[in-house]
Enzyme design. Structure first.
Site, PDB file in Angstrom:
ATOM      1  N   HIS A  23      -8.868   6.695 -28.233  1.00  0.00           N
ATOM      2  CA  HIS A  23      -8.032   6.473 -27.045  1.00  0.00           C
ATOM      3  C   HIS A  23      -8.587   7.141 -25.796  1.00  0.00           C
ATOM      4  O   HIS A  23      -7.852   7.382 -24.850  1.00  0.00           O
ATOM      5  CB  HIS A  23      -6.600   6.960 -27.322  1.00  0.00           C
ATOM      6  CG  HIS A  23      -5.941   6.185 -28.426  1.00  0.00           C
ATOM      7  ND1 HIS A  23      -4.908   6.682 -29.181  1.00  0.00           N
ATOM      8  CD2 HIS A  23      -6.194   4.949 -28.925  1.00  0.00           C
ATOM      9  CE1 HIS A  23      -4.543   5.788 -30.076  1.00  0.00           C
ATOM     10  NE2 HIS A  23      -5.310   4.719 -29.947  1.00  0.00           N
ATOM     11  N   GLY A  72      -2.018  15.011 -39.099  1.00  0.00           N
ATOM     12  CA  GLY A  72      -1.213  15.216 -37.889  1.00  0.00           C
ATOM     13  C   GLY A  72      -0.969  13.976 -37.082  1.00  0.00           C
ATOM     14  O   GLY A  72      -1.033  14.007 -35.844  1.00  0.00           O
TER      15      GLY A  72
HETATM   16  C1  BV8 Z   1      -3.588  -2.426 -28.572  1.00  0.00           C
HETATM   17  C2  BV8 Z   1      -3.680   7.699 -24.957  1.00  0.00           C
HETATM   18  C3  BV8 Z   1      -4.100  -4.727 -28.443  1.00  0.00           C
HETATM   19  C4  BV8 Z   1      -2.924   7.857 -23.693  1.00  0.00           C
HETATM   20  C5  BV8 Z   1      -2.225   6.545 -26.539  1.00  0.00           C
HETATM   21  C6  BV8 Z   1       4.387  -4.337 -28.439  1.00  0.00           C
HETATM   22  C7  BV8 Z   1       3.932  -4.437 -27.130  1.00  0.00           C
HETATM   23  C8  BV8 Z   1       2.691  -3.942 -26.731  1.00  0.00           C
HETATM   24  C9  BV8 Z   1       1.868  -3.340 -27.664  1.00  0.00           C
HETATM   25  C10 BV8 Z   1       2.335  -3.245 -28.958  1.00  0.00           C
HETATM   26  C11 BV8 Z   1       3.559  -3.735 -29.353  1.00  0.00           C
HETATM   27  N1  BV8 Z   1       3.700  -3.471 -30.689  1.00  0.00           N
HETATM   28  C12 BV8 Z   1       2.605  -2.844 -31.135  1.00  0.00           C
HETATM   29  C13 BV8 Z   1       1.773  -2.720 -30.097  1.00  0.00           C
HETATM   30  C14 BV8 Z   1       0.497  -2.106 -30.134  1.00  0.00           C
HETATM   31  C15 BV8 Z   1       0.634  -0.691 -29.584  1.00  0.00           C
HETATM   32  C16 BV8 Z   1       1.406   0.155 -30.575  1.00  0.00           C
HETATM   33  O1  BV8 Z   1       0.903   0.463 -31.630  1.00  0.00           O
HETATM   34  N2  BV8 Z   1       2.655   0.512 -30.227  1.00  0.00           N
HETATM   35  C17 BV8 Z   1       3.427   1.339 -31.150  1.00  0.00           C
HETATM   36  C18 BV8 Z   1       4.287   2.305 -30.358  1.00  0.00           C
HETATM   37  C19 BV8 Z   1       4.248   0.425 -32.034  1.00  0.00           C
HETATM   38  N3  BV8 Z   1      -0.732  -0.250 -29.488  1.00  0.00           N
HETATM   39  C20 BV8 Z   1      -1.405  -0.459 -28.358  1.00  0.00           C
HETATM   40  O2  BV8 Z   1      -0.921  -0.912 -27.350  1.00  0.00           O
HETATM   41  C21 BV8 Z   1      -2.884  -0.140 -28.446  1.00  0.00           C
HETATM   42  N4  BV8 Z   1      -3.624  -1.254 -27.929  1.00  0.00           N
HETATM   43  O3  BV8 Z   1      -3.023  -2.598 -29.616  1.00  0.00           O
HETATM   44  O4  BV8 Z   1      -4.248  -3.437 -27.902  1.00  0.00           O
HETATM   45  C22 BV8 Z   1      -2.728  -5.232 -28.019  1.00  0.00           C
HETATM   46  C23 BV8 Z   1      -2.474  -5.387 -26.686  1.00  0.00           C
HETATM   47  C24 BV8 Z   1      -1.213  -5.892 -26.316  1.00  0.00           C
HETATM   48  C25 BV8 Z   1      -0.245  -6.194 -27.266  1.00  0.00           C
HETATM   49  C26 BV8 Z   1      -0.515  -5.963 -28.621  1.00  0.00           C
HETATM   50  C27 BV8 Z   1      -1.759  -5.482 -28.992  1.00  0.00           C
HETATM   51  C28 BV8 Z   1      -3.202   1.089 -27.614  1.00  0.00           C
HETATM   52  C29 BV8 Z   1      -2.535   2.302 -28.224  1.00  0.00           C
HETATM   53  C30 BV8 Z   1      -3.072   3.565 -27.564  1.00  0.00           C
HETATM   54  C31 BV8 Z   1      -2.050   4.112 -26.618  1.00  0.00           C
HETATM   55  N5  BV8 Z   1      -2.552   5.378 -26.080  1.00  0.00           N
HETATM   56  N6  BV8 Z   1      -2.750   7.692 -26.068  1.00  0.00           N
HETATM   57  C32 BV8 Z   1      -2.285   9.220 -23.593  1.00  0.00           C
HETATM   58  O5  BV8 Z   1      -2.381  10.027 -24.546  1.00  0.00           O
HETATM   59  O6  BV8 Z   1      -1.705   9.485 -22.539  1.00  0.00           O
HETATM   60  S1  BV8 Z   1      -1.138   6.602 -27.807  1.00  0.00           S
HETATM   61  C33 BV8 Z   1      -0.743   8.191 -28.138  1.00  0.00           C
HETATM   62  O7  BV8 Z   1       0.354   8.112 -28.995  1.00  0.00           O
HETATM   63  C34 BV8 Z   1      -1.779   8.930 -28.929  1.00  0.00           C
HETATM   64  O8  BV8 Z   1      -3.089   8.642 -28.536  1.00  0.00           O
HETATM   65  C35 BV8 Z   1      -1.513   8.556 -30.346  1.00  0.00           C
HETATM   66  O9  BV8 Z   1      -2.212   7.414 -30.714  1.00  0.00           O
HETATM   67  C36 BV8 Z   1      -0.069   8.194 -30.261  1.00  0.00           C
HETATM   68  C37 BV8 Z   1       0.733   9.340 -30.813  1.00  0.00           C
HETATM   69  O10 BV8 Z   1       0.587   9.289 -32.143  1.00  0.00           O
HETATM   70  P1  BV8 Z   1       0.264  10.634 -32.911  1.00  0.00           P
HETATM   71  O11 BV8 Z   1      -1.077  11.112 -32.517  1.00  0.00           O
HETATM   72  O12 BV8 Z   1       0.511  10.298 -34.305  1.00  0.00           O
HETATM   73  O13 BV8 Z   1       1.294  11.721 -32.362  1.00  0.00           O
HETATM   74  P2  BV8 Z   1       2.845  11.830 -32.708  1.00  0.00           P
HETATM   75  O14 BV8 Z   1       3.445  12.807 -31.766  1.00  0.00           O
HETATM   76  O15 BV8 Z   1       3.421  10.447 -32.800  1.00  0.00           O
HETATM   77  O16 BV8 Z   1       2.877  12.440 -34.171  1.00  0.00           O
HETATM   78  C38 BV8 Z   1       2.432  13.775 -34.377  1.00  0.00           C
HETATM   79  C39 BV8 Z   1       2.467  13.974 -35.874  1.00  0.00           C
HETATM   80  O17 BV8 Z   1       1.955  15.266 -36.176  1.00  0.00           O
HETATM   81  C40 BV8 Z   1       3.880  13.917 -36.468  1.00  0.00           C
HETATM   82  O18 BV8 Z   1       3.851  13.145 -37.641  1.00  0.00           O
HETATM   83  C41 BV8 Z   1       4.215  15.384 -36.774  1.00  0.00           C
HETATM   84  O19 BV8 Z   1       5.022  15.496 -37.930  1.00  0.00           O
HETATM   85  C42 BV8 Z   1       2.836  15.926 -37.049  1.00  0.00           C
HETATM   86  N7  BV8 Z   1       2.651  17.361 -36.773  1.00  0.00           N
HETATM   87  C43 BV8 Z   1       3.213  18.102 -35.775  1.00  0.00           C
HETATM   88  N8  BV8 Z   1       2.726  19.373 -35.834  1.00  0.00           N
HETATM   89  C44 BV8 Z   1       1.854  19.416 -36.884  1.00  0.00           C
HETATM   90  C45 BV8 Z   1       1.798  18.137 -37.482  1.00  0.00           C
HETATM   91  N9  BV8 Z   1       1.021  17.873 -38.548  1.00  0.00           N
HETATM   92  C46 BV8 Z   1       0.264  18.881 -39.031  1.00  0.00           C
HETATM   93  N10 BV8 Z   1       0.259  20.119 -38.513  1.00  0.00           N
HETATM   94  C47 BV8 Z   1       1.033  20.429 -37.441  1.00  0.00           C
HETATM   95  N11 BV8 Z   1       1.016  21.666 -36.951  1.00  0.00           N
END
Ligand code: BV8
Ligand code: ZN
Length: 257
Positions: free
Chosen positions: A121, A188
């Site tokens: 990303h 994570g």
């Molecule tokens: C794409 C950069 C093709 C920016 C990020 C409907 C409309 C439009 C799109 C979509 C749609 N449905 C699905 C999609 C696709 C969409 C998507 O997946 N949406 C999700 C919400 C359903 N994806 C996209 O749009 C991607 N592009 O698919 O293009 C396309 C185009 C159009 C339409 C369809 C497809 C682009 C996705 C990238 C977005 N950019 N970041 C920025 O950071 O500012 S996303 C951002 O959020 C991160 O990069 C990361 O990917 C995501 C967060 O996820 P995690 O890293 O898992 O973090 P999170 O907080 O969620 O979880 C933390 C975890 O750690 C937890 O489980 C917690 O329990 C755990 N934890 C906490 N502390 C600890 C720990 N574990 C261990 N030790 C600890 N101490």
């Protein structure tokens, strides 16, 4: 989690492996002080990701989005890699082909010493022109209001927003590494954002040993061969310690392989 709770079968699997993938999300940086997106204290709790981490959000309010990234850049300039990042970097000594596939944009894996990193990303330290795509590595004054490119376009962080395609070459390499993985460690991540969330499934389908390290179960947990519940900054150093102890035992010739 104690060192003895790490299954011996996982250590044996790692001993036999050459191709290991560490796929990380925001959770691995949590112990460095970088807020995650979901879960308590997560930044998405306060506002919807689409509002700020999307093209529409930027077009609607470029100054707000630029400020938000400047705030995150400032925060990330004050944090350091934690023992989880360092353990992954240390594993590279044992697995020269190890690959880090990260969803994070904080650059902490590289600062911890990992060398084979796929940033799915992008990276918050880089900027690019919204119109002509010209990259701006460090030429942006940290306090700049919304800066503009020579072509007149607005400058934006070089990160992948929701609805944007991931860099093709990096995504391709990530799928290839996942398909070839013998051990795939998902660390994570809430395993919901696509296409990153498909990578562990690709690895598992190809027969990799799928390990999840997380403080709580995720949608991936039922598919994982091993779920190590706890903080990655504690578990990954334990895994490294257990693996290296086993390796020393074998080198010392305890008869087993
Ligand atoms: C794409 C950069 C093709 C920016 C990020 C409907 C409309 C439009 C799109 C979509 C749609 N449905 C699905 C999609 C696709 C969409 C998507 O997946 N949406 C999700 C919400 C359903 N994806 C996209 O749009 C991607 N592009 O698919 O293009 C396309 C185009 C159009 C339409 C369809 C497809 C682009 C996705 C990238 C977005 N950019 N970041 C920025 O950071 O500012 S996303 C951002 O959020 C991160 O990069 C990361 O990917 C995501 C967060 O996820 P995690 O890293 O898992 O973090 P999170 O907080 O969620 O979880 C933390 C975890 O750690 C937890 O489980 C917690 O329990 C755990 N934890 C906490 N502390 C600890 C720990 N574990 C261990 N030790 C600890 N101490
Ligand atoms: Zn430009």
């Amino acid at each position: 989690m104690t060192i003895n709770e790490i299954p011996q079968s996982l250590i044996d699997r790692l001993r036999r492996a050459r191709r290991v993938v560490f796929a990380t999300g925001a959770g691995i940086s949590a112990e460095s002080g970088v807020p995650t997106f979901r879960g308590e204290g997560g930044i998405w709790n306060k506002m919807r990701p689409e509002e700020l981490a999307s093209v529409d959000g930027f077009m609607r309010n470029p100054n707000l989005v630029w400020e938000w990234y400047q705030h995150r850049r400032d925060l990330m300039s004050k944090v350091a890699p934690n023992p989880g990042h360092h353990a992954i970097a240390a594993f590279e000594k044992h697995f020269p082909d190890a690959v880090v596939i990260t969803q994070n944009i904080d650059g902490l894996h590289r600062r911890a010493g990992s060398t084979r990193i796929l940033e799915l990303h992008g990276n918050i330290s880089r900027n690019k022109c919204f119109d002509c795509g010209r990259l701006y590595e460090r030429e942006i004054d940290p306090d700049a209001e919304l800066p503009h490119c020579g072509c007149g376009g607005m400058i934006r962080p070089d990160v992948v927003w929701f609805g944007e395609m991931l860099p093709h070459d990096i995504l391709q390499a990530a799928f290839e590494a996942s398909e070839a993985a013998e051990v795939f460690l998902s660390v994570g991540t809430s395993a919901v954002v696509q296409p990153a969330a498909s990578l562990p499934l690709v690895a598992a389908r190809r027969g990799a040993c799928l390990v999840e390290v997380n403080v709580e179960p995720t949608p991936l947990t039922p598919v994982a061969d091993v779920f190590l519940q706890g903080k990655s900054g504690e578990i990954l150093p334990l895994l490294l310690e257990r693996f290296e102890a086993r390796k020393r035992q074998i080198v010392a010739g305890d008869g087993t392989t």
